[in-house]
Scaffold this motif. Sequence first.
Motif, PDB file in Angstrom:
ATOM      1  N   PRO A   1       0.816  -1.212   0.000  1.00 41.17           N
ATOM      2  CA  PRO A   1       0.000   0.000   0.000  1.00 41.17           C
ATOM      3  C   PRO A   1       0.854   1.269   0.000  1.00 41.17           C
ATOM      4  O   PRO A   1       1.893   1.328   0.656  1.00 41.17           O
ATOM      5  N   LEU A   2       0.403   2.275  -0.728  1.00 40.67           N
ATOM      6  CA  LEU A   2       1.076   3.584  -0.721  1.00 40.67           C
ATOM      7  C   LEU A   2       0.764   4.323   0.567  1.00 40.67           C
ATOM      8  O   LEU A   2       1.442   5.268   0.925  1.00 40.67           O
ATOM      9  N   SER A   3      -0.260   3.894   1.255  1.00 37.79           N
ATOM     10  CA  SER A   3      -0.706   4.537   2.479  1.00 37.79           C
ATOM     11  C   SER A   3      -1.077   3.471   3.487  1.00 37.79           C
ATOM     12  O   SER A   3      -1.460   2.363   3.113  1.00 37.79           O
ATOM     13  N   ASP A   4      -0.989   3.805   4.758  1.00 38.93           N
ATOM     14  CA  ASP A   4      -1.421   2.856   5.775  1.00 38.93           C
ATOM     15  C   ASP A   4      -2.899   3.035   6.108  1.00 38.93           C
ATOM     16  O   ASP A   4      -3.423   2.406   6.998  1.00 38.93           O
ATOM     17  N   VAL A   5      -3.567   3.880   5.344  1.00 38.18           N
ATOM     18  CA  VAL A   5      -4.989   4.135   5.553  1.00 38.18           C
ATOM     19  C   VAL A   5      -5.807   3.021   4.898  1.00 38.18           C
ATOM     20  O   VAL A   5      -5.660   2.753   3.710  1.00 38.18           O
ATOM     21  N   GLU A   6      -6.627   2.363   5.708  1.00 36.99           N
ATOM     22  CA  GLU A   6      -7.527   1.360   5.158  1.00 36.99           C
ATOM     23  C   GLU A   6      -8.759   2.075   4.620  1.00 36.99           C
ATOM     24  O   GLU A   6      -9.156   3.116   5.137  1.00 36.99           O
ATOM     25  N   SER A   7      -9.336   1.515   3.590  1.00 38.72           N
ATOM     26  CA  SER A   7     -10.498   2.163   2.987  1.00 38.72           C
ATOM     27  C   SER A   7     -11.557   1.133   2.610  1.00 38.72           C
ATOM     28  O   SER A   7     -11.272  -0.052   2.468  1.00 38.72           O
ATOM     29  N   THR A   8     -12.782   1.636   2.473  1.00 38.51           N
ATOM     30  CA  THR A   8     -13.907   0.811   2.040  1.00 38.51           C
ATOM     31  C   THR A   8     -14.507   1.443   0.793  1.00 38.51           C
ATOM     32  O   THR A   8     -14.894   2.608   0.805  1.00 38.51           O
ATOM     33  N   LEU A   9     -14.555   0.661  -0.251  1.00 32.51           N
ATOM     34  CA  LEU A   9     -15.149   1.085  -1.512  1.00 32.51           C
ATOM     35  C   LEU A   9     -16.513   0.417  -1.612  1.00 32.51           C
ATOM     36  O   LEU A   9     -16.605  -0.808  -1.668  1.00 32.51           O
ATOM     37  N   THR A  10     -17.559   1.221  -1.596  1.00 30.36           N
ATOM     38  CA  THR A  10     -18.925   0.719  -1.649  1.00 30.36           C
ATOM     39  C   THR A  10     -19.543   1.060  -2.994  1.00 30.36           C
ATOM     40  O   THR A  10     -19.504   2.215  -3.414  1.00 30.36           O
ATOM     41  N   VAL A  11     -20.075   0.054  -3.654  1.00 26.69           N
ATOM     42  CA  VAL A  11     -20.759   0.259  -4.933  1.00 26.69           C
ATOM     43  C   VAL A  11     -22.196  -0.224  -4.777  1.00 26.69           C
ATOM     44  O   VAL A  11     -22.426  -1.391  -4.456  1.00 26.69           O
ATOM     45  N   ASP A  12     -23.141   0.681  -4.968  1.00 18.24           N
ATOM     46  CA  ASP A  12     -24.557   0.341  -4.908  1.00 18.24           C
ATOM     47  C   ASP A  12     -25.097   0.258  -6.328  1.00 18.24           C
ATOM     48  O   ASP A  12     -24.975   1.216  -7.100  1.00 18.24           O
ATOM     49  N   VAL A  13     -25.669  -0.872  -6.677  1.00 14.46           N
ATOM     50  CA  VAL A  13     -26.278  -1.038  -7.995  1.00 14.46           C
ATOM     51  C   VAL A  13     -27.721  -0.536  -7.889  1.00 14.46           C
ATOM     52  O   VAL A  13     -28.534  -1.107  -7.169  1.00 14.46           O
ATOM     53  N   ILE A  14     -28.001   0.547  -8.601  1.00 13.35           N
ATOM     54  CA  ILE A  14     -29.332   1.137  -8.595  1.00 13.35           C
ATOM     55  C   ILE A  14     -30.156   0.604  -9.768  1.00 13.35           C
ATOM     56  O   ILE A  14     -31.345   0.362  -9.650  1.00 13.35           O
ATOM     57  N   GLU A  15     -29.476   0.418 -10.908  1.00 16.03           N
ATOM     58  CA  GLU A  15     -30.165  -0.065 -12.096  1.00 16.03           C
ATOM     59  C   GLU A  15     -29.175  -0.794 -12.994  1.00 16.03           C
ATOM     60  O   GLU A  15     -28.034  -0.382 -13.138  1.00 16.03           O
ATOM     61  N   TYR A  16     -29.629  -1.880 -13.584  1.00 20.71           N
ATOM     62  CA  TYR A  16     -28.848  -2.604 -14.592  1.00 20.71           C
ATOM     63  C   TYR A  16     -29.814  -3.464 -15.384  1.00 20.71           C
ATOM     64  O   TYR A  16     -30.470  -4.353 -14.833  1.00 20.71           O
ATOM     65  N   LYS A  17     -29.955  -3.158 -16.674  1.00 16.74           N
ATOM     66  CA  LYS A  17     -30.883  -3.933 -17.504  1.00 16.74           C
ATOM     67  C   LYS A  17     -30.641  -3.663 -18.980  1.00 16.74           C
ATOM     68  O   LYS A  17     -29.977  -2.703 -19.356  1.00 16.74           O
ATOM     69  N   SER A  18     -31.206  -4.542 -19.789  1.00 17.36           N
ATOM     70  CA  SER A  18     -31.290  -4.359 -21.238  1.00 17.36           C
ATOM     71  C   SER A  18     -32.767  -4.419 -21.586  1.00 17.36           C
ATOM     72  O   SER A  18     -33.495  -5.266 -21.065  1.00 17.36           O
ATOM     73  N   PHE A  19     -33.197  -3.532 -22.459  1.00 16.07           N
ATOM     74  CA  PHE A  19     -34.601  -3.551 -22.850  1.00 16.07           C
ATOM     75  C   PHE A  19     -34.740  -3.220 -24.327  1.00 16.07           C
ATOM     76  O   PHE A  19     -33.901  -2.547 -24.920  1.00 16.07           O
ATOM     77  N   PHE A  20     -35.835  -3.709 -24.902  1.00 13.00           N
ATOM     78  CA  PHE A  20     -36.059  -3.611 -26.336  1.00 13.00           C
ATOM     79  C   PHE A  20     -37.158  -2.598 -26.640  1.00 13.00           C
ATOM     80  O   PHE A  20     -38.234  -2.652 -26.056  1.00 13.00           O
ATOM     81  N   THR A  21     -36.862  -1.648 -27.537  1.00  6.39           N
ATOM     82  CA  THR A  21     -37.861  -0.708 -28.028  1.00  6.39           C
ATOM     83  C   THR A  21     -37.570  -0.386 -29.486  1.00  6.39           C
ATOM     84  O   THR A  21     -36.417  -0.183 -29.863  1.00  6.39           O
ATOM     85  N   ARG A  22     -38.586  -0.361 -30.275  1.00  5.62           N
ATOM     86  CA  ARG A  22     -38.495   0.078 -31.676  1.00  5.62           C
ATOM     87  C   ARG A  22     -37.266  -0.426 -32.421  1.00  5.62           C
ATOM     88  O   ARG A  22     -36.472   0.346 -32.937  1.00  5.62           O
ATOM     89  N   ASN A  23     -37.104  -1.711 -32.455  1.00  5.28           N
ATOM     90  CA  ASN A  23     -36.019  -2.366 -33.199  1.00  5.28           C
ATOM     91  C   ASN A  23     -34.621  -2.098 -32.652  1.00  5.28           C
ATOM     92  O   ASN A  23     -33.637  -2.252 -33.365  1.00  5.28           O
ATOM     93  N   GLU A  24     -34.516  -1.671 -31.403  1.00  4.13           N
ATOM     94  CA  GLU A  24     -33.202  -1.439 -30.786  1.00  4.13           C
ATOM     95  C   GLU A  24     -33.185  -2.028 -29.381  1.00  4.13           C
ATOM     96  O   GLU A  24     -34.170  -1.965 -28.655  1.00  4.13           O
ATOM     97  N   TRP A  25     -32.037  -2.572 -29.024  1.00  5.91           N
ATOM     98  CA  TRP A  25     -31.790  -2.984 -27.648  1.00  5.91           C
ATOM     99  C   TRP A  25     -31.031  -1.855 -26.958  1.00  5.91           C
ATOM    100  O   TRP A  25     -30.087  -1.304 -27.513  1.00  5.91           O
ATOM    101  N   HIS A  26     -31.468  -1.509 -25.767  1.00 11.13           N
ATOM    102  CA  HIS A  26     -30.833  -0.471 -24.959  1.00 11.13           C
ATOM    103  C   HIS A  26     -30.277  -1.115 -23.698  1.00 11.13           C
ATOM    104  O   HIS A  26     -30.898  -2.019 -23.136  1.00 11.13           O
TER     105      HIS A  26
END
Length: 173
Positions: free
Chosen positions: A82-107
């Motif tokens: 480690p470059l630092s002796d500081v411990e850290s917590t990285l939190t990632v919250d998934v709010i949205e994740y999807k694929s959806f189809f509209t008018r001949n396109e996948w989004h």
Amino acid sequence: MQNKTKKCISTFITFLIFVIVTGCASVRYITPQVIKNDITLSNLSASSTKVIVTDYRLAVYPDDVCNSIQKQLTQSLSKAAPLSDVESTLTVDVIEYKSFFTRNEWHGEIKLKVILKNADNKLLGSWDIYETTKRANIWGYTTAKQVSQEVYEKAMSYLISVLNNEVTLEVHQ
């Protein structure tokens, strides 16, 4: 005979409307693949950084996007001292994740809330990440899988760039 023709046409139109409505409302939840790369978060060490990924989507979905994000970030943490002796917590919250189809396109859409704190719970950084992508529906569900992967990769690239360039940890002596 005329009533039979009308009934046949009516049935066909009903079927066509059903296909159009259900086709437009098609949503897929696909687990993205972790990308092996040589990008290292030089300022965040694997030995002093805890990664927590939580799914905050209200419904339960069949994808395992949280596991993919966890693995992607963990593999990017520096294996060096480690470059630092500081411990850290990285939190990632998934709010949205999807694929959806509209008018001949996948989004594809992904929305993440990312927070980095030190061991004293001091905020070191906070980021909202929102990425989208779309493709013409050439290969059906294969295209859905491609947009899911692409939007995941865009979000991870942006997150790793932000963590590499905007995070500075204090060094205690």
